[in-house]
Design a protein around this motif. Structure first.
Motif, mmCIF file in Angstrom:
data_model
loop_
_atom_site.group_PDB
_atom_site.id
_atom_site.type_symbol
_atom_site.label_atom_id
_atom_site.label_comp_id
_atom_site.label_asym_id
_atom_site.label_seq_id
_atom_site.Cartn_x
_atom_site.Cartn_y
_atom_site.Cartn_z
ATOM 1 N N LYS A 123 0.756 -1.201 0.026
ATOM 2 C CA LYS A 123 -0.044 0.201 -0.160
ATOM 3 C C LYS A 123 0.856 1.247 0.147
ATOM 4 O O LYS A 123 1.667 1.413 0.712
ATOM 5 C CB LYS A 123 -0.774 0.143 1.264
ATOM 6 C CG LYS A 123 -1.972 1.103 1.331
ATOM 7 C CD LYS A 123 -2.808 0.865 2.501
ATOM 8 C CE LYS A 123 -3.692 1.891 2.639
ATOM 9 N NZ LYS A 123 -4.728 2.433 1.965
ATOM 10 N N ASN A 124 0.710 2.072 -1.014
ATOM 11 C CA ASN A 124 1.320 3.415 -1.060
ATOM 12 C C ASN A 124 0.391 4.303 -0.104
ATOM 13 O O ASN A 124 -0.663 4.471 -0.260
ATOM 14 C CB ASN A 124 1.324 4.113 -2.432
ATOM 15 C CG ASN A 124 2.219 3.136 -3.316
ATOM 16 O OD1 ASN A 124 3.499 2.719 -2.646
ATOM 17 N ND2 ASN A 124 2.050 3.002 -4.473
ATOM 18 N N ILE A 125 1.455 5.345 0.722
ATOM 19 C CA ILE A 125 0.669 6.029 1.483
ATOM 20 C C ILE A 125 1.052 7.521 1.147
ATOM 21 O O ILE A 125 2.397 7.764 1.091
ATOM 22 C CB ILE A 125 0.837 5.675 2.949
ATOM 23 C CG1 ILE A 125 0.401 4.423 3.281
ATOM 24 C CG2 ILE A 125 0.202 7.117 3.729
ATOM 25 C CD1 ILE A 125 0.789 3.949 4.466
ATOM 26 N N HIS A 126 0.296 8.302 0.693
ATOM 27 C CA HIS A 126 0.685 9.661 0.088
ATOM 28 C C HIS A 126 0.810 10.934 1.208
ATOM 29 O O HIS A 126 -0.482 10.953 1.727
ATOM 30 C CB HIS A 126 0.055 10.122 -1.249
ATOM 31 C CG HIS A 126 0.340 8.855 -2.349
ATOM 32 N ND1 HIS A 126 1.534 8.663 -2.851
ATOM 33 C CD2 HIS A 126 -0.548 7.975 -2.667
ATOM 34 C CE1 HIS A 126 1.361 7.816 -3.668
ATOM 35 N NE2 HIS A 126 0.029 7.060 -3.691
ATOM 36 N N HIS A 127 1.847 11.496 1.302
ATOM 37 C CA HIS A 127 1.840 12.673 2.092
ATOM 38 C C HIS A 127 1.960 13.844 1.464
ATOM 39 O O HIS A 127 1.963 13.644 0.242
ATOM 40 C CB HIS A 127 2.867 12.819 3.315
ATOM 41 C CG HIS A 127 2.486 11.397 4.275
ATOM 42 N ND1 HIS A 127 2.043 11.501 5.452
ATOM 43 C CD2 HIS A 127 3.036 10.109 4.082
ATOM 44 C CE1 HIS A 127 1.605 10.240 5.925
ATOM 45 N NE2 HIS A 127 2.490 9.569 5.371
ATOM 46 N N ALA A 128 1.688 15.132 1.918
ATOM 47 C CA ALA A 128 1.774 16.206 1.218
ATOM 48 C C ALA A 128 3.066 16.261 0.076
ATOM 49 O O ALA A 128 2.806 16.564 -0.935
ATOM 50 C CB ALA A 128 1.724 17.654 2.071
ATOM 51 N N SER A 129 4.201 16.135 0.556
ATOM 52 C CA SER A 129 5.484 16.314 -0.005
ATOM 53 C C SER A 129 6.324 15.102 -0.360
ATOM 54 O O SER A 129 7.472 14.864 -0.998
ATOM 55 C CB SER A 129 6.426 17.401 0.698
ATOM 56 O OG SER A 129 6.503 16.918 1.768
ATOM 57 N N PHE A 130 5.806 13.869 0.351
ATOM 58 C CA PHE A 130 6.551 12.552 -0.044
ATOM 59 C C PHE A 130 5.413 11.412 0.295
ATOM 60 O O PHE A 130 4.424 11.537 0.477
ATOM 61 C CB PHE A 130 7.628 12.316 0.949
ATOM 62 C CG PHE A 130 7.038 12.189 2.404
ATOM 63 C CD1 PHE A 130 6.886 10.974 3.066
ATOM 64 C CD2 PHE A 130 6.763 13.326 3.190
ATOM 65 C CE1 PHE A 130 6.476 10.885 4.464
ATOM 66 C CE2 PHE A 130 6.178 13.309 4.426
ATOM 67 C CZ PHE A 130 5.946 12.102 5.046
#
Ligand code: ZN
Length: 477
Positions: A123-130
Protein backbone atom coordinates in the motif's frame (compact mmCIF):
# COMPACT_ATOMS: atom_id res chain seq x y z
CA UNK A 1 -21.13 -4.82 -17.25
CA UNK A 2 -18.93 -7.52 -15.85
CA UNK A 3 -17.41 -7.41 -12.40
CA UNK A 4 -13.94 -8.38 -11.26
CA UNK A 5 -13.90 -9.14 -7.57
CA UNK A 6 -10.76 -9.53 -5.50
CA UNK A 7 -11.43 -11.53 -2.36
CA UNK A 8 -8.79 -12.10 0.31
CA UNK A 9 -8.45 -15.74 1.35
CA UNK A 10 -8.65 -16.18 5.12
CA UNK A 11 -5.27 -17.76 5.70
CA UNK A 12 -3.03 -17.02 8.66
CA UNK A 13 0.00 -16.49 6.41
CA UNK A 14 0.73 -15.02 2.98
CA UNK A 15 0.49 -16.82 -0.37
CA UNK A 16 4.19 -17.55 -0.89
CA UNK A 17 5.89 -16.97 2.49
CA UNK A 18 5.28 -17.51 6.21
CA UNK A 19 4.60 -13.85 7.06
CA UNK A 20 1.32 -13.24 8.83
CA UNK A 21 -1.56 -11.61 6.98
CA UNK A 22 -2.77 -8.72 9.11
CA UNK A 23 -4.63 -5.48 9.11
CA UNK A 24 -3.83 -2.39 11.11
CA UNK A 25 -0.39 -3.39 12.45
CA UNK A 26 2.67 -1.12 12.36
CA UNK A 27 3.96 -0.71 8.77
CA UNK A 28 6.35 -3.29 7.29
CA UNK A 29 6.47 -5.62 10.32
CA UNK A 30 5.02 -8.58 8.41
CA UNK A 31 7.72 -8.86 5.75
CA UNK A 32 10.55 -11.19 4.79
CA UNK A 33 12.97 -11.62 1.85
CA UNK A 34 10.24 -13.35 -0.22
CA UNK A 35 7.51 -10.71 0.07
CA UNK A 36 10.10 -7.90 -0.06
CA UNK A 37 11.26 -9.36 -3.38
CA UNK A 38 14.92 -9.61 -2.33
CA UNK A 39 17.22 -11.32 -4.86
CA UNK A 40 17.54 -15.07 -4.38
CA UNK A 41 14.41 -15.48 -2.25
CA UNK A 42 12.08 -18.19 -3.57
CA UNK A 43 8.29 -18.40 -3.19
CA UNK A 44 6.61 -21.53 -1.74
CA UNK A 45 2.86 -21.94 -2.34
CA UNK A 46 0.59 -21.89 0.75
CA UNK A 47 -1.53 -25.07 0.65
CA UNK A 48 -4.19 -23.51 2.90
CA UNK A 49 -4.74 -20.75 0.33
CA UNK A 50 -5.16 -23.31 -2.44
CA UNK A 51 -7.74 -25.20 -0.37
CA UNK A 52 -9.80 -22.04 0.19
CA UNK A 53 -9.50 -20.99 -3.46
CA UNK A 54 -10.69 -24.39 -4.72
CA UNK A 55 -13.55 -24.41 -2.20
CA UNK A 56 -14.68 -20.99 -3.46
CA UNK A 57 -14.52 -22.11 -7.08
CA UNK A 58 -16.56 -25.24 -6.30
CA UNK A 59 -19.18 -23.21 -4.42
CA UNK A 60 -19.54 -21.03 -7.53
CA UNK A 61 -20.00 -24.02 -9.81
CA UNK A 62 -16.62 -23.70 -11.55
CA UNK A 63 -14.73 -26.46 -13.31
CA UNK A 64 -11.40 -27.09 -11.61
CA UNK A 65 -8.28 -27.45 -13.77
CA UNK A 66 -6.20 -30.32 -12.48
CA UNK A 67 -3.13 -28.48 -13.65
CA UNK A 68 -2.60 -24.73 -13.52
CA UNK A 69 0.26 -22.29 -13.80
CA UNK A 70 1.37 -19.16 -11.95
CA UNK A 71 2.45 -16.31 -14.19
CA UNK A 72 4.29 -13.08 -13.67
CA UNK A 73 2.32 -9.92 -14.39
CA UNK A 74 4.99 -7.29 -14.94
CA UNK A 75 4.46 -3.67 -14.05
CA UNK A 76 6.34 -1.08 -12.11
CA UNK A 77 4.80 0.49 -9.06
CA UNK A 78 6.36 1.30 -5.67
CA UNK A 79 4.04 -1.02 -3.73
CA UNK A 80 5.14 -4.01 -5.87
CA UNK A 81 8.67 -4.80 -4.70
CA UNK A 82 9.47 -7.57 -7.20
CA UNK A 83 8.43 -5.47 -10.22
CA UNK A 84 5.87 -8.14 -11.02
CA UNK A 85 2.82 -9.64 -9.35
CA UNK A 86 2.50 -13.43 -9.18
CA UNK A 87 -0.91 -14.23 -10.69
CA UNK A 88 -2.44 -16.76 -13.04
CA UNK A 89 -3.05 -15.88 -16.67
CA UNK A 90 -3.45 -18.41 -19.49
CA UNK A 91 -3.98 -21.37 -17.21
CA UNK A 92 -6.03 -20.41 -14.15
CA UNK A 93 -7.08 -23.11 -11.70
CA UNK A 94 -10.79 -22.73 -12.43
CA UNK A 95 -13.24 -21.63 -15.13
CA UNK A 96 -16.90 -21.47 -16.13
CA UNK A 97 -18.92 -20.91 -12.99
CA UNK A 98 -22.13 -19.00 -12.33
CA UNK A 99 -24.09 -17.14 -9.71
CA UNK A 100 -27.88 -16.74 -9.60
CA UNK A 101 -29.27 -13.34 -8.69
CA UNK A 102 -32.83 -12.14 -8.10
CA UNK A 103 -33.60 -8.58 -9.12
CA UNK A 104 -37.13 -7.14 -9.15
CA UNK A 105 -38.63 -10.61 -8.88
CA UNK A 106 -36.62 -11.92 -11.85
CA UNK A 107 -34.04 -14.66 -11.54
CA UNK A 108 -30.92 -14.26 -13.68
CA UNK A 109 -27.83 -16.37 -13.90
CA UNK A 110 -24.62 -14.38 -14.20
CA UNK A 111 -21.77 -16.39 -15.67
CA UNK A 112 -18.33 -16.42 -14.08
CA UNK A 113 -15.57 -16.65 -16.67
CA UNK A 114 -12.73 -17.72 -14.39
CA UNK A 115 -11.31 -17.60 -10.90
CA UNK A 116 -7.57 -17.37 -10.39
CA UNK A 117 -5.19 -17.04 -7.47
CA UNK A 118 -2.83 -14.11 -7.09
CA UNK A 119 -0.91 -12.14 -4.50
CA UNK A 120 -1.92 -8.70 -3.31
CA UNK A 121 0.37 -5.66 -3.61
CA UNK A 122 1.41 -3.43 -0.71
CA UNK A 123 0.00 0.00 0.00
CA UNK A 124 1.36 3.41 -1.00
CA UNK A 125 0.62 6.14 1.48
CA UNK A 126 0.84 9.65 0.10
CA UNK A 127 1.70 12.66 2.22
CA UNK A 128 1.89 16.30 1.11
CA UNK A 129 5.50 16.28 -0.09
CA UNK A 130 6.50 12.59 0.01
CA UNK A 131 5.11 9.08 -0.19
CA UNK A 132 5.88 5.96 1.83
CA UNK A 133 5.05 2.32 1.32
CA UNK A 134 3.71 -0.36 3.68
CA UNK A 135 4.40 -3.89 2.48
CA UNK A 136 2.45 -5.74 5.19
CA UNK A 137 -0.19 -6.56 2.62
CA UNK A 138 2.24 -7.53 -0.16
CA UNK A 139 1.84 -11.24 -0.84
CA UNK A 140 -1.57 -11.61 0.83
CA UNK A 141 -3.49 -14.40 -0.96
CA UNK A 142 -6.39 -13.33 -3.16
CA UNK A 143 -8.72 -14.90 -5.62
CA UNK A 144 -9.90 -12.82 -8.51
CA UNK A 145 -13.40 -13.74 -9.65
CA UNK A 146 -13.89 -12.54 -13.21
CA UNK A 147 -17.53 -12.23 -14.25
CA UNK A 148 -18.77 -12.32 -17.85
CA UNK A 149 -20.48 -9.10 -19.03
CA UNK A 150 -23.93 -10.46 -18.13
CA UNK A 151 -25.13 -7.74 -15.78
CA UNK A 152 -27.42 -5.03 -17.13
CA UNK A 153 -27.80 -2.42 -14.39
CA UNK A 154 -26.23 -1.03 -11.27
CA UNK A 155 -28.90 -2.84 -9.22
CA UNK A 156 -27.96 -6.19 -10.78
CA UNK A 157 -24.29 -5.54 -10.10
CA UNK A 158 -24.99 -4.72 -6.45
CA UNK A 159 -27.11 -7.86 -6.05
CA UNK A 160 -24.37 -9.98 -7.67
CA UNK A 161 -21.85 -8.59 -5.18
CA UNK A 162 -24.12 -9.21 -2.19
CA UNK A 163 -24.73 -12.82 -3.23
CA UNK A 164 -21.08 -13.43 -4.01
CA UNK A 165 -19.97 -12.02 -0.66
CA UNK A 166 -22.59 -14.11 1.13
CA UNK A 167 -21.35 -17.34 -0.51
CA UNK A 168 -17.68 -16.62 0.25
CA UNK A 169 -18.52 -15.82 3.89
CA UNK A 170 -20.72 -18.90 4.31
CA UNK A 171 -17.87 -21.20 3.26
CA UNK A 172 -15.37 -19.37 5.48
CA UNK A 173 -13.17 -18.28 2.57
CA UNK A 174 -13.51 -14.51 3.02
CA UNK A 175 -14.64 -12.19 5.81
CA UNK A 176 -16.60 -9.90 3.47
CA UNK A 177 -14.99 -6.81 4.94
CA UNK A 178 -15.25 -4.00 2.39
CA UNK A 179 -13.83 -1.31 4.67
CA UNK A 180 -10.57 -3.21 5.18
CA UNK A 181 -10.37 -4.08 1.50
CA UNK A 182 -10.67 -7.83 1.89
CA UNK A 183 -13.54 -7.83 -0.63
CA UNK A 184 -12.98 -5.37 -3.50
CA UNK A 185 -14.66 -4.82 -6.78
CA UNK A 186 -13.80 -3.33 -10.17
CA UNK A 187 -16.60 -2.93 -12.69
CA UNK A 188 -16.14 -3.06 -16.46
CA UNK A 189 -18.85 -0.94 -18.00
CA UNK A 190 -19.70 -0.56 -21.66
CA UNK A 191 -22.82 0.23 -23.68
CA UNK A 192 -24.19 -0.89 -27.02
CA UNK A 193 -27.16 0.05 -29.16
CA UNK A 194 -30.23 -2.15 -28.90
CA UNK A 195 -29.76 -4.90 -31.47
CA UNK A 196 -25.97 -4.50 -31.73
CA UNK A 197 -23.92 -7.61 -31.01
CA UNK A 198 -20.71 -5.91 -30.09
CA UNK A 199 -20.23 -4.00 -26.85
CA UNK A 200 -18.72 -0.53 -27.05
CA UNK A 201 -15.37 0.55 -25.61
CA UNK A 202 -15.31 -0.19 -21.91
CA UNK A 203 -14.35 1.78 -18.86
CA UNK A 204 -13.08 0.02 -15.76
CA UNK A 205 -14.38 1.55 -12.54
CA UNK A 206 -11.81 0.94 -9.83
CA UNK A 207 -11.86 0.39 -6.09
CA UNK A 208 -15.36 1.33 -5.08
CA UNK A 209 -15.80 0.32 -1.47
CA UNK A 210 -19.54 -0.01 -0.95
CA UNK A 211 -22.30 -1.83 -2.78
CA UNK A 212 -24.42 1.31 -2.86
CA UNK A 213 -21.61 3.28 -4.52
CA UNK A 214 -21.00 0.49 -7.04
CA UNK A 215 -24.65 0.68 -8.02
CA UNK A 216 -24.54 4.50 -8.28
CA UNK A 217 -21.20 4.65 -10.09
CA UNK A 218 -22.28 2.12 -12.73
CA UNK A 219 -25.55 3.87 -13.51
CA UNK A 220 -23.76 7.23 -13.71
CA UNK A 221 -21.01 5.80 -15.96
CA UNK A 222 -23.62 4.22 -18.26
CA UNK A 223 -25.32 7.59 -18.69
CA UNK A 224 -21.97 9.27 -19.36
CA UNK A 225 -21.08 6.75 -22.08
CA UNK A 226 -24.49 6.99 -23.74
CA UNK A 227 -24.22 10.80 -23.80
CA UNK A 228 -20.76 10.54 -25.43
CA UNK A 229 -22.01 8.13 -28.09
CA UNK A 230 -25.05 10.21 -28.82
CA UNK A 231 -22.96 13.36 -29.27
CA UNK A 232 -20.78 11.39 -31.70
CA UNK A 233 -17.64 11.40 -29.53
CA UNK A 234 -15.15 8.54 -29.50
CA UNK A 235 -13.31 7.50 -26.39
CA UNK A 236 -10.53 5.07 -25.52
CA UNK A 237 -10.44 2.31 -22.94
CA UNK A 238 -10.00 3.92 -19.56
CA UNK A 239 -9.64 3.22 -15.89
CA UNK A 240 -11.93 5.53 -13.92
CA UNK A 241 -12.63 6.34 -10.29
CA UNK A 242 -15.86 7.40 -8.63
CA UNK A 243 -16.43 10.57 -6.65
CA UNK A 244 -19.44 9.84 -4.44
CA UNK A 245 -19.79 13.46 -3.31
CA UNK A 246 -19.90 14.92 -6.82
CA UNK A 247 -21.78 11.87 -8.14
CA UNK A 248 -19.45 11.50 -11.11
CA UNK A 249 -16.79 9.16 -12.45
CA UNK A 250 -13.36 10.61 -13.33
CA UNK A 251 -10.38 9.53 -15.42
CA UNK A 252 -7.60 7.76 -13.48
CA UNK A 253 -5.54 6.62 -16.47
CA UNK A 254 -5.78 5.36 -20.02
CA UNK A 255 -5.99 1.58 -19.74
CA UNK A 256 -3.15 -0.66 -20.89
CA UNK A 257 -3.96 -3.82 -22.74
CA UNK A 258 -2.77 -7.18 -21.39
CA UNK A 259 0.23 -7.03 -23.75
CA UNK A 260 1.69 -4.27 -21.58
CA UNK A 261 2.03 -6.72 -18.70
CA UNK A 262 4.32 -9.16 -20.60
CA UNK A 263 2.87 -12.18 -18.78
CA UNK A 264 5.00 -15.32 -18.71
CA UNK A 265 5.00 -18.45 -16.51
CA UNK A 266 6.85 -17.91 -13.23
CA UNK A 267 9.96 -20.10 -13.40
CA UNK A 268 10.29 -20.06 -9.59
CA UNK A 269 7.04 -21.97 -9.06
CA UNK A 270 6.10 -25.47 -10.20
CA UNK A 271 2.75 -26.14 -11.83
CA UNK A 272 -0.13 -26.43 -9.41
CA UNK A 273 -1.46 -29.97 -9.44
CA UNK A 274 -4.98 -30.53 -8.08
CA UNK A 275 -5.71 -34.27 -8.31
CA UNK A 276 -9.40 -35.21 -8.78
CA UNK A 277 -9.47 -36.97 -5.38
CA UNK A 278 -8.30 -33.79 -3.65
CA UNK A 279 -10.96 -31.71 -5.40
CA UNK A 280 -13.70 -34.25 -4.55
CA UNK A 281 -12.69 -34.25 -0.87
CA UNK A 282 -13.18 -30.49 -0.81
CA UNK A 283 -16.50 -30.82 -2.62
CA UNK A 284 -17.70 -33.33 0.00
CA UNK A 285 -16.71 -31.01 2.83
CA UNK A 286 -18.61 -28.05 1.36
CA UNK A 287 -20.94 -26.52 3.96
CA UNK A 288 -24.55 -25.78 3.06
CA UNK A 289 -24.65 -22.69 0.82
CA UNK A 290 -26.94 -19.74 1.65
CA UNK A 291 -29.27 -20.37 -1.28
CA UNK A 292 -29.83 -24.03 -0.27
CA UNK A 293 -30.26 -22.94 3.32
CA UNK A 294 -32.95 -20.41 2.40
CA UNK A 295 -34.78 -23.07 0.39
CA UNK A 296 -34.64 -25.46 3.35
CA UNK A 297 -35.94 -22.81 5.77
CA UNK A 298 -38.83 -22.06 3.45
CA UNK A 299 -39.75 -25.59 2.33
CA UNK A 300 -38.95 -27.69 5.41
CA UNK A 301 -39.47 -25.21 8.23
CA UNK A 302 -42.27 -23.12 6.74
CA UNK A 303 -40.52 -19.75 7.07
CA UNK A 304 -41.41 -16.79 4.86
CA UNK A 305 -38.90 -15.83 2.16
CA UNK A 306 -38.23 -12.64 4.10
CA UNK A 307 -37.48 -14.49 7.37
CA UNK A 308 -35.26 -16.96 5.51
CA UNK A 309 -33.35 -14.01 4.03
CA UNK A 310 -32.81 -12.34 7.41
CA UNK A 311 -31.73 -15.56 9.12
CA UNK A 312 -29.20 -16.40 6.39
CA UNK A 313 -27.77 -12.88 6.24
CA UNK A 314 -24.67 -13.95 8.20
CA UNK A 315 -23.17 -17.43 8.73
CA UNK A 316 -23.16 -17.02 12.53
CA UNK A 317 -26.85 -16.07 12.53
CA UNK A 318 -27.89 -19.10 10.49
CA UNK A 319 -25.71 -21.30 12.72
CA UNK A 320 -27.49 -19.86 15.75
CA UNK A 321 -30.92 -20.47 14.24
CA UNK A 322 -29.99 -24.02 13.21
CA UNK A 323 -28.79 -24.73 16.75
CA UNK A 324 -32.14 -23.47 18.12
CA UNK A 325 -34.06 -25.74 15.74
CA UNK A 326 -31.94 -28.73 16.70
CA UNK A 327 -32.55 -28.06 20.40
CA UNK A 328 -36.29 -27.60 19.92
CA UNK A 329 -36.43 -30.94 18.13
CA UNK A 330 -34.88 -32.71 21.09
CA UNK A 331 -37.89 -31.83 23.24
CA UNK A 332 -40.87 -34.23 23.31
CA UNK A 333 -43.18 -33.51 20.34
CA UNK A 334 -45.95 -31.83 22.35
CA UNK A 335 -43.48 -29.42 24.02
CA UNK A 336 -41.34 -28.76 20.97
CA UNK A 337 -41.21 -25.13 19.93
CA UNK A 338 -42.26 -24.50 16.36
CA UNK A 339 -39.55 -23.30 13.93
CA UNK A 340 -41.67 -20.38 12.75
CA UNK A 341 -42.06 -19.14 16.35
CA UNK A 342 -38.30 -19.34 16.85
CA UNK A 343 -37.77 -17.52 13.54
CA UNK A 344 -40.24 -14.77 14.44
CA UNK A 345 -38.64 -14.12 17.80
CA UNK A 346 -35.08 -14.41 16.46
CA UNK A 347 -35.81 -12.09 13.57
CA UNK A 348 -37.28 -9.31 15.70
CA UNK A 349 -35.98 -9.39 19.29
CA UNK A 350 -32.68 -11.22 18.83
CA UNK A 351 -31.58 -9.61 15.54
CA UNK A 352 -32.00 -6.10 16.93
CA UNK A 353 -29.11 -6.83 19.32
CA UNK A 354 -26.81 -8.66 16.92
CA UNK A 355 -23.54 -7.02 15.88
CA UNK A 356 -21.39 -8.41 13.12
CA UNK A 357 -17.76 -7.72 12.23
CA UNK A 358 -16.53 -9.73 9.30
CA UNK A 359 -17.16 -13.41 10.03
CA UNK A 360 -17.73 -12.74 13.74
CA UNK A 361 -21.10 -11.95 15.23
CA UNK A 362 -22.10 -11.23 18.80
CA UNK A 363 -25.53 -12.67 19.50
CA UNK A 364 -27.08 -11.56 22.82
CA UNK A 365 -28.36 -15.03 23.86
CA UNK A 366 -27.41 -18.69 23.51
CA UNK A 367 -29.74 -21.09 21.69
CA UNK A 368 -30.53 -22.84 25.04
CA UNK A 369 -31.83 -19.56 26.46
CA UNK A 370 -34.02 -18.70 23.50
CA UNK A 371 -35.52 -22.17 23.16
CA UNK A 372 -36.30 -22.38 26.88
CA UNK A 373 -37.92 -18.94 26.74
CA UNK A 374 -40.19 -19.89 23.85
CA UNK A 375 -41.01 -23.23 25.49
CA UNK A 376 -42.31 -21.29 28.49
CA UNK A 377 -44.66 -19.42 26.15
CA UNK A 378 -45.67 -22.65 24.46
CA UNK A 379 -46.55 -24.26 27.80
CA UNK A 380 -48.59 -21.19 28.74
CA UNK A 381 -46.34 -20.34 31.70
CA UNK A 382 -45.78 -16.83 30.38
CA UNK A 383 -47.50 -14.75 27.70
CA UNK A 384 -45.88 -13.57 24.48
CA UNK A 385 -45.67 -10.09 25.95
CA UNK A 386 -43.96 -11.37 29.08
CA UNK A 387 -41.52 -13.30 26.88
CA UNK A 388 -40.21 -9.97 25.60
CA UNK A 389 -39.72 -8.71 29.16
CA UNK A 390 -37.92 -11.90 30.16
CA UNK A 391 -35.81 -11.66 27.00
CA UNK A 392 -34.70 -8.15 27.94
CA UNK A 393 -33.53 -9.58 31.30
CA UNK A 394 -31.60 -12.55 29.87
CA UNK A 395 -30.04 -10.83 26.84
CA UNK A 396 -26.32 -10.40 27.33
CA UNK A 397 -26.35 -12.55 30.50
CA UNK A 398 -26.05 -16.22 31.39
CA UNK A 399 -29.44 -16.25 33.14
CA UNK A 400 -31.93 -18.90 32.11
CA UNK A 401 -35.49 -17.73 31.38
CA UNK A 402 -37.18 -20.18 33.77
CA UNK A 403 -35.09 -18.79 36.65
CA UNK A 404 -36.03 -15.23 35.75
CA UNK A 405 -39.73 -16.17 35.59
CA UNK A 406 -39.47 -17.73 39.04
CA UNK A 407 -37.43 -14.93 40.57
CA UNK A 408 -39.70 -12.19 39.20
CA UNK A 409 -42.90 -14.04 40.04
CA UNK A 410 -43.96 -13.83 36.41
CA UNK A 411 -46.46 -16.31 35.09
CA UNK A 412 -49.57 -16.18 33.03
CA UNK A 413 -52.67 -15.56 35.03
CA UNK A 414 -54.81 -18.50 34.03
CA UNK A 415 -57.04 -18.29 37.10
CA UNK A 416 -60.55 -18.16 35.60
CA UNK A 417 -62.22 -17.04 38.85
CA UNK A 418 -59.89 -14.09 39.19
CA UNK A 419 -60.35 -13.09 35.55
CA UNK A 420 -64.14 -13.38 35.97
CA UNK A 421 -64.03 -11.13 39.00
CA UNK A 422 -62.11 -8.46 37.04
CA UNK A 423 -64.41 -8.85 34.04
CA UNK A 424 -67.54 -8.34 36.15
CA UNK A 425 -66.02 -5.18 37.67
CA UNK A 426 -65.27 -3.70 34.25
CA UNK A 427 -68.68 -4.64 32.86
CA UNK A 428 -70.38 -3.00 35.83
CA UNK A 429 -68.23 0.12 35.51
CA UNK A 430 -68.83 0.63 31.76
CA UNK A 431 -72.56 0.36 31.01
CA UNK A 432 -72.25 2.46 27.84
CA UNK A 433 -69.78 0.05 26.22
CA UNK A 434 -71.83 -2.92 27.40
CA UNK A 435 -74.91 -1.48 25.69
CA UNK A 436 -72.92 -0.94 22.49
CA UNK A 437 -71.73 -4.54 22.56
CA UNK A 438 -75.22 -5.84 23.09
CA UNK A 439 -76.56 -3.70 20.25
CA UNK A 440 -74.24 -5.59 17.92
CA UNK A 441 -70.99 -3.61 18.01
CA UNK A 442 -69.07 -6.70 19.05
CA UNK A 443 -65.69 -5.20 18.29
CA UNK A 444 -66.06 -3.24 21.54
CA UNK A 445 -64.91 -6.53 23.11
CA UNK A 446 -61.36 -5.34 22.46
CA UNK A 447 -61.93 -2.46 24.86
CA UNK A 448 -62.72 -4.88 27.71
CA UNK A 449 -59.86 -7.21 26.80
CA UNK A 450 -57.54 -4.22 26.88
CA UNK A 451 -58.77 -3.16 30.32
CA UNK A 452 -58.18 -6.58 31.80
CA UNK A 453 -54.76 -6.97 30.19
CA UNK A 454 -53.84 -3.57 31.60
CA UNK A 455 -55.08 -4.45 35.07
CA UNK A 456 -53.07 -7.69 35.03
CA UNK A 457 -49.99 -6.02 33.50
CA UNK A 458 -50.29 -8.26 30.45
CA UNK A 459 -50.12 -11.49 32.40
CA UNK A 460 -53.70 -12.70 31.86
CA UNK A 461 -54.11 -15.48 29.32
CA UNK A 462 -55.79 -13.68 26.38
CA UNK A 463 -57.75 -16.77 25.32
CA UNK A 464 -59.34 -17.10 28.76
CA UNK A 465 -60.04 -13.35 28.93
CA UNK A 466 -61.87 -13.50 25.59
CA UNK A 467 -63.96 -16.52 26.59
CA UNK A 468 -64.91 -15.10 29.98
CA UNK A 469 -65.91 -11.70 28.54
CA UNK A 470 -68.02 -13.20 25.78
CA UNK A 471 -69.78 -15.43 28.28
CA UNK A 472 -70.53 -12.63 30.76
CA UNK A 473 -71.63 -10.12 28.11
CA UNK A 474 -73.92 -12.70 26.53
CA UNK A 475 -75.44 -13.62 29.90
CA UNK A 476 -76.91 -10.21 30.44
CA UNK A 477 -78.29 -9.94 26.91
ZN1 ZN B 1 7.02 -12.62 3.72
Amino acid sequence: MGLEVHAQLLTRTKLFCGCETSFGDAPNVHTCPVCLGLPGALPVLNEGAVRLAVTAALALGCTIAHRSVFARKNYFYPDLPKGYQISQYEEPFSKSGSLAIDVAGQRRVARIQRIHMEEDAGKNIHHASFSVVDLNRAGTPLIEIVGEPDLRSGAEAAEYLRRLREVLMAIGVNDGNLEQGSFRCDANVSVRKVGDEKLGVRAELKNINSFRFVEEAIDIEVRRQIALYESGQRFSQQTRGYNADKKETYLLREKEGDAGYRYFPDPDLPEVSLPPAYVETLRDRMPELPEARRARYIEELGLSAYAAGVLTSHPKISAFFDACIALARQAPAEQGVDAVKIANFAQTEVMSGVQTTGLDASIPVRPEQLVELLALVQKGTISGKQAKEVYAKIAGTDKMPADVVLAEGLAVMGDVTEIERLARDFIAANPKQVAQYRSGKTNILGFFVGQIMKATKGSADPAIVNDVLKKLLAEGA
